[in-house]
Design a protein around this motif. Sequence first.
Motif, PDB file in Angstrom:
ATOM      1  N   SER A   6       0.827  -1.206   0.000  1.00  0.00           N
ATOM      2  CA  SER A   6       0.000   0.000   0.000  1.00  0.00           C
ATOM      3  C   SER A   6       0.852   1.243   0.000  1.00  0.00           C
ATOM      4  N   THR A   7       1.940   1.212   0.790  1.00  0.00           N
ATOM      5  CA  THR A   7       2.833   2.380   0.830  1.00  0.00           C
ATOM      6  C   THR A   7       3.523   2.576  -0.496  1.00  0.00           C
ATOM      7  N   ARG A   8       3.981   1.461  -1.110  1.00  0.00           N
ATOM      8  CA  ARG A   8       4.673   1.571  -2.390  1.00  0.00           C
ATOM      9  C   ARG A   8       3.749   2.139  -3.459  1.00  0.00           C
ATOM     10  N   SER A   9       2.466   1.791  -3.400  1.00  0.00           N
ATOM     11  CA  SER A   9       1.536   2.289  -4.414  1.00  0.00           C
ATOM     12  C   SER A   9       1.335   3.779  -4.299  1.00  0.00           C
ATOM     13  N   ARG A  10       1.607   4.344  -3.108  1.00  0.00           N
ATOM     14  CA  ARG A  10       1.424   5.779  -2.947  1.00  0.00           C
ATOM     15  C   ARG A  10       2.687   6.562  -3.234  1.00  0.00           C
ATOM     16  N   LEU A  11       3.818   5.857  -3.359  1.00  0.00           N
ATOM     17  CA  LEU A  11       5.063   6.540  -3.669  1.00  0.00           C
ATOM     18  C   LEU A  11       5.084   6.940  -5.127  1.00  0.00           C
ATOM     19  N   PRO A  12       5.953   7.902  -5.510  1.00  0.00           N
ATOM     20  CA  PRO A  12       5.979   8.351  -6.907  1.00  0.00           C
ATOM     21  C   PRO A  12       6.288   7.203  -7.837  1.00  0.00           C
ATOM     22  N   MET A 115      24.629   6.551   4.055  1.00  0.00           N
ATOM     23  CA  MET A 115      24.357   5.628   2.959  1.00  0.00           C
ATOM     24  C   MET A 115      24.591   6.319   1.628  1.00  0.00           C
ATOM     25  N   VAL A 116      25.237   5.598   0.715  1.00  0.00           N
ATOM     26  CA  VAL A 116      25.501   6.087  -0.634  1.00  0.00           C
ATOM     27  C   VAL A 116      24.672   5.265  -1.610  1.00  0.00           C
ATOM     28  N   LEU A 117      23.948   5.961  -2.475  1.00  0.00           N
ATOM     29  CA  LEU A 117      23.134   5.317  -3.493  1.00  0.00           C
ATOM     30  C   LEU A 117      23.507   5.867  -4.857  1.00  0.00           C
ATOM     31  N   LYS A 118      23.588   4.991  -5.840  1.00  0.00           N
ATOM     32  CA  LYS A 118      23.806   5.401  -7.223  1.00  0.00           C
ATOM     33  C   LYS A 118      22.457   5.596  -7.906  1.00  0.00           C
ATOM     34  N   THR A 119      22.237   6.775  -8.462  1.00  0.00           N
ATOM     35  CA  THR A 119      21.031   7.013  -9.242  1.00  0.00           C
ATOM     36  C   THR A 119      21.322   6.765 -10.710  1.00  0.00           C
ATOM     37  N   THR A 120      20.329   6.341 -11.445  1.00  0.00           N
ATOM     38  CA  THR A 120      20.514   6.035 -12.863  1.00  0.00           C
ATOM     39  C   THR A 120      19.409   6.686 -13.684  1.00  0.00           C
ATOM     40  N   LEU A 182      14.733   7.675   4.411  1.00  0.00           N
ATOM     41  CA  LEU A 182      15.756   6.815   3.820  1.00  0.00           C
ATOM     42  C   LEU A 182      15.111   5.694   3.012  1.00  0.00           C
ATOM     43  N   TYR A 183      14.056   5.111   3.547  1.00  0.00           N
ATOM     44  CA  TYR A 183      13.348   4.063   2.808  1.00  0.00           C
ATOM     45  C   TYR A 183      12.789   4.605   1.492  1.00  0.00           C
ATOM     46  N   ALA A 184      12.124   5.763   1.547  1.00  0.00           N
ATOM     47  CA  ALA A 184      11.503   6.315   0.344  1.00  0.00           C
ATOM     48  C   ALA A 184      12.548   6.642  -0.720  1.00  0.00           C
ATOM     49  N   VAL A 185      13.715   7.139  -0.301  1.00  0.00           N
ATOM     50  CA  VAL A 185      14.775   7.460  -1.258  1.00  0.00           C
ATOM     51  C   VAL A 185      15.304   6.191  -1.913  1.00  0.00           C
ATOM     52  N   THR A 186      15.582   5.164  -1.111  1.00  0.00           N
ATOM     53  CA  THR A 186      16.093   3.910  -1.687  1.00  0.00           C
ATOM     54  C   THR A 186      15.045   3.268  -2.595  1.00  0.00           C
ATOM     55  N   ASP A 187      13.787   3.347  -2.207  1.00  0.00           N
ATOM     56  CA  ASP A 187      12.721   2.774  -3.026  1.00  0.00           C
ATOM     57  C   ASP A 187      12.647   3.481  -4.379  1.00  0.00           C
ATOM     58  N   LEU A 188      12.770   4.810  -4.370  1.00  0.00           N
ATOM     59  CA  LEU A 188      12.725   5.564  -5.622  1.00  0.00           C
ATOM     60  C   LEU A 188      13.916   5.226  -6.509  1.00  0.00           C
TER      61      LEU A 188
END
Length: 363
Positions: A6-12, A115-120, A182-188
């Motif tokens: 449900s949360t994922r469906s509301r994320l961008p 935390m370091v994340l690579k965006t693509t 942090l969760y929302a950023v990694t999910d995106l």
Amino acid sequence: MTSTDSTRSRLPQVHRRPRPVGPPSLPPTERQGSDFVIDCAIYVEGQRQAPVAYDEALPAAIAAGGFVWLGLHEPTQAELEGVADVYGLHPLAVEDAVEAHQRPKLDNYDDSLFMVLKTTRYVEHDALTATSEVVNTGEVMVFLGSHYVITVRHGDHGGLKDLRRTLEGQTELLQLGPSSVLYAVTDLVVDHFVEVAEAVEDDVEELETSVFSPARTDDTPRIYQLKRELMQLRRAIQPLELPLTALADRPNDLVPDAMRSYFRDVQDHTLRVRDQVLGLDELLSNILQAALARISVAQNDDMRRISSYAGLIAAPTLVAGVYGMNFDHMPELHWSFGYPFALLLMAALCYLLYRGFKRNGWL
């Protein structure tokens, strides 16, 4: 439907191809004032509070029992050190955040996480060439404390502004604290991995069709270039598995137990897109081998044709050479039909050779 779904469906939601390319960012030397601060807000019980300066936000958030979400874009070393003095960031993490070009990782300090994340981003192109840029990468660094979360973005893509607006409409999720950001950023970021992988899969299918088409094409430079671009995507995805495992399975004071299932969901999506990328890379290797094999077969066909035509030329050359020796005791030397007979013999030999080569597929 689970709470995670449900949360994922509301994320961008990420957009499908094509995607517009964002405007180029200004170099740090051209910025003025505190332009490196994109947004700064205090959240209490999941609600955004009145605007406040980033250097005054942390005490106010602690007093109100909330947290600060500070968004930065390509800060200089001096700018980030100023933020570090206010929020007590670890100097090693600050150094990594300034230098960028880091490997995806999760560092656990005494009272904070880094935390370091690579965006693509998939780079649209009319046709895949040997020099096409297919995957463009950037970085997002996240500093996580008990009363703050700081996102540092490098590159022109990330979608964090839209993410913030979406999260501000999800009070229940924001109530879980800074780790929800942090969760929302990694999910995106992982959603963008999925989008890029699907777009690259279209390029792989195009190459596969070209390699096995009847037309003779040299696709090896394009295949090699796509493998290089796919390697960038692998470098962004594979190192992320261990950090997500740590966030999902290991107890941490900064990550409430209620957040672990969310990170476990992101981990699952990461593993799936990793397998997809590995499959694409293996398929490209097979396509490359097939392309090289087709080139080898085509070269063999060319050599057989050349040999066949050489054989066709050799037969009349032999007859002409024998009749051109001018010996006194040659059969039909003074025969009036000797010349037409020699021509007819040459034509007959060429015809027989041609039929033999054609039957065997050499011509």
